[in-house]
Design a protein around this motif. Sequence first.
Motif, short mmCIF file in Angstrom:
data_model
loop_
_atom_site.label_atom_id
_atom_site.label_comp_id
_atom_site.label_asym_id
_atom_site.label_seq_id
_atom_site.Cartn_x
_atom_site.Cartn_y
_atom_site.Cartn_z
N TRP A 114 -6.78 -5.40 -4.34
CA TRP A 114 -7.65 -4.40 -4.96
C TRP A 114 -8.51 -3.68 -3.94
CZ3 TRP A 114 -7.15 -2.21 -9.53
CH2 TRP A 114 -6.30 -2.85 -10.45
N THR A 115 -8.94 -4.38 -2.88
CA THR A 115 -9.73 -3.74 -1.83
C THR A 115 -8.88 -2.71 -1.09
OG1 THR A 115 -11.12 -5.70 -1.56
CG2 THR A 115 -11.04 -4.15 0.29
N ARG A 116 -7.64 -3.07 -0.82
CA ARG A 116 -6.74 -2.15 -0.13
C ARG A 116 -6.51 -0.89 -0.97
NH1 ARG A 116 -0.73 -3.93 1.78
NH2 ARG A 116 -0.51 -4.11 -0.46
N LEU A 117 -6.34 -1.06 -2.27
CA LEU A 117 -6.15 0.09 -3.16
C LEU A 117 -7.43 0.95 -3.20
CD1 LEU A 117 -4.52 1.74 -5.20
CD2 LEU A 117 -5.28 0.12 -6.97
N ALA A 118 -8.57 0.31 -3.29
CA ALA A 118 -9.84 1.05 -3.33
C ALA A 118 -10.05 1.84 -2.05
CB ALA A 118 -11.00 0.09 -3.58
N ASP A 119 -9.79 1.20 -0.91
CA ASP A 119 -9.95 1.88 0.37
C ASP A 119 -9.02 3.09 0.48
OD1 ASP A 119 -11.89 0.08 1.17
OD2 ASP A 119 -10.54 -1.09 2.45
N LEU A 120 -7.78 2.93 0.07
CA LEU A 120 -6.83 4.04 0.14
C LEU A 120 -7.21 5.15 -0.82
CD1 LEU A 120 -4.30 5.28 1.37
CD2 LEU A 120 -2.95 4.02 -0.34
N SER A 121 -7.71 4.81 -1.99
CA SER A 121 -8.09 5.86 -2.94
C SER A 121 -9.28 6.66 -2.40
CB SER A 121 -8.39 5.28 -4.32
OG SER A 121 -9.55 4.50 -4.32
N LEU A 122 -10.21 6.01 -1.72
CA LEU A 122 -11.32 6.73 -1.09
C LEU A 122 -10.81 7.61 0.05
CD1 LEU A 122 -14.06 3.97 -1.05
CD2 LEU A 122 -13.97 6.00 -2.51
N ALA A 123 -9.86 7.11 0.82
CA ALA A 123 -9.27 7.91 1.90
C ALA A 123 -8.55 9.13 1.33
CB ALA A 123 -8.32 7.05 2.73
N TYR A 124 -7.86 8.96 0.19
CA TYR A 124 -7.21 10.10 -0.47
C TYR A 124 -8.25 11.13 -0.89
CZ TYR A 124 -5.38 12.98 -4.20
OH TYR A 124 -5.07 14.07 -4.98
N ALA A 125 -9.37 10.67 -1.44
CA ALA A 125 -10.43 11.59 -1.88
C ALA A 125 -10.96 12.39 -0.68
CB ALA A 125 -11.56 10.83 -2.56
N ASP A 126 -11.17 11.70 0.44
CA ASP A 126 -11.62 12.39 1.66
C ASP A 126 -10.59 13.39 2.14
OD1 ASP A 126 -13.96 10.90 1.65
OD2 ASP A 126 -13.26 9.48 3.18
N LEU A 127 -9.32 12.98 2.14
CA LEU A 127 -8.24 13.87 2.59
C LEU A 127 -8.14 15.10 1.68
CD1 LEU A 127 -5.80 14.56 4.38
CD2 LEU A 127 -4.41 13.11 2.87
N SER A 128 -8.19 14.90 0.37
CA SER A 128 -8.07 16.05 -0.53
C SER A 128 -9.24 17.01 -0.36
CB SER A 128 -7.92 15.59 -1.99
OG SER A 128 -9.05 14.89 -2.42
N HIS A 129 -10.43 16.47 -0.11
CA HIS A 129 -11.59 17.33 0.16
C HIS A 129 -11.36 18.14 1.44
CE1 HIS A 129 -15.45 18.22 2.12
NE2 HIS A 129 -15.82 18.56 0.90
N ASP A 130 -10.91 17.45 2.49
CA ASP A 130 -10.68 18.12 3.77
C ASP A 130 -9.57 19.16 3.70
OD1 ASP A 130 -12.67 16.48 4.78
OD2 ASP A 130 -11.30 15.18 5.91
#
Length: 150
Positions: A114-130
């Motif tokens: 679950w931590t790995r999924l949470a970290d990746l979802s936050l990274a996706y959010a950052d990437l989509s913003h960028d």
Amino acid sequence: MSTDLPSKDLLLDACAGTVAVPHPLLQAAYELASLHEARHVADPGERSGIDCARVRLIRDIDRWTAHALPRPFAAASLHTETLGMVVDRMAEFSVTARSALAATDPECLLHHAWTRLADLSLAYADLSHDLAARTRRIPDSITPHPGDPR
């Protein structure tokens, strides 16, 4: 059709089986998660066909991305993966995390999934913003389809 990328929450919902908003990325995430679920229980001989279907979906996401997203600024930094690759990993991690809930795995493995999924979802959010801000670019290479002459 909207060129905005869906939020991480909508993407996670799609990976869990709910496509609440019609969007090509959400539909592909749902299909990728379904393929990862099938791969999880498939015999080794069946995995090749599943993986080929995944590659096609990743390529479809990358092609959509190339046409739908705004061009990045010339000085935009390069991300290491295509958007299709990121969505595929989110689908995989989502299936793994949900499977860990039903399994008898030790609690530390459940927490890790679950931590790995949470970290990746936050990274996706950052990437989509960028990507929307045009300050990040993704690799140009579109994942080749088996049989494509590329």
